[in-house]
Design a protein around this motif. Structure first.
Motif, PDB file in Angstrom:
ATOM      1  N   PRO A  64       0.810  -1.223   0.000  1.00  0.00           N
ATOM      2  CA  PRO A  64       0.000   0.000   0.000  1.00  0.00           C
ATOM      3  C   PRO A  64       0.847   1.280   0.000  1.00  0.00           C
ATOM      4  N   ALA A  65       1.932   1.296   0.741  1.00  0.00           N
ATOM      5  CA  ALA A  65       2.803   2.474   0.766  1.00  0.00           C
ATOM      6  C   ALA A  65       3.614   2.575  -0.522  1.00  0.00           C
ATOM      7  N   ALA A  66       4.187   1.461  -0.959  1.00  0.00           N
ATOM      8  CA  ALA A  66       5.026   1.475  -2.161  1.00  0.00           C
ATOM      9  C   ALA A  66       4.213   1.861  -3.402  1.00  0.00           C
ATOM     10  N   ALA A  67       3.018   1.328  -3.523  1.00  0.00           N
ATOM     11  CA  ALA A  67       2.179   1.607  -4.694  1.00  0.00           C
ATOM     12  C   ALA A  67       1.705   3.051  -4.724  1.00  0.00           C
ATOM     13  N   THR A  68       1.725   3.703  -3.585  1.00  0.00           N
ATOM     14  CA  THR A  68       1.292   5.098  -3.520  1.00  0.00           C
ATOM     15  C   THR A  68       2.483   6.026  -3.274  1.00  0.00           C
ATOM     16  N   VAL A  69       3.658   5.586  -3.685  1.00  0.00           N
ATOM     17  CA  VAL A  69       4.894   6.360  -3.672  1.00  0.00           C
ATOM     18  C   VAL A  69       5.204   6.907  -2.273  1.00  0.00           C
ATOM     19  N   TYR A  70       4.911   6.096  -1.286  1.00  0.00           N
ATOM     20  CA  TYR A  70       5.241   6.418   0.107  1.00  0.00           C
ATOM     21  C   TYR A  70       4.753   7.806   0.532  1.00  0.00           C
ATOM     22  N   GLY A  71       3.601   8.207  -0.004  1.00  0.00           N
ATOM     23  CA  GLY A  71       2.990   9.467   0.414  1.00  0.00           C
ATOM     24  C   GLY A  71       3.498  10.705  -0.301  1.00  0.00           C
ATOM     25  N   PHE A  72       4.374  10.554  -1.289  1.00  0.00           N
ATOM     26  CA  PHE A  72       4.931  11.723  -1.974  1.00  0.00           C
ATOM     27  C   PHE A  72       4.014  12.297  -3.049  1.00  0.00           C
TER      28      PHE A  72
END
Length: 103
Positions: A64-72
């Motif tokens: 979930p974090a990786a697919a969403t570019v860690y919030g960037f």
């Protein structure tokens, strides 16, 4: 000779690669982000695979974090929540995300 229940047994989903390699699980992941953000476009599968290419050996729970570019990238909160729900369901045995990969 068949062992009862063995035919239905599926290997545990532990890594991002396991998610991508399992057609049913990958389909659920792609469906979870479909239409949530322009970053994923009309065909989210290639966009997701591209973003995840550096995390293939990581725990599935990082997805979930990786697919969403860690919030960037702004506006991916809905996608991240949807992916989190899918991963919690399909990869309950995956190790937790290491501190270095938490966002």
């Amino acid at each position: 000779m068949s062992v009862p229940g063995l035919e239905d047994a599926r290997p545990a989903i532990l890594t991002v690669r396991d998610v991508i390699d399992d057609p049913q699980v990958w389909g659920r992941v792609v469906e979870a982000v479909s239409g949530t953000h322009p970053m994923f476009g009309q065909d989210p599968a290639p966009a997701l695979a591209h973003v995840l290419r550096h995390d293939l050996g990581s725990t599935a729970k990082v997805l979930p974090a990786a697919a969403t570019v860690y919030g960037f990238v702004p506006g991916l909160e809905k996608a991240r929540a949807a992916l989190g729900a899918v991963i919690e369901e399909v990869a309950p045995q995956a190790p937790p995300v290491p501190a270095a990969q938490q966002s």
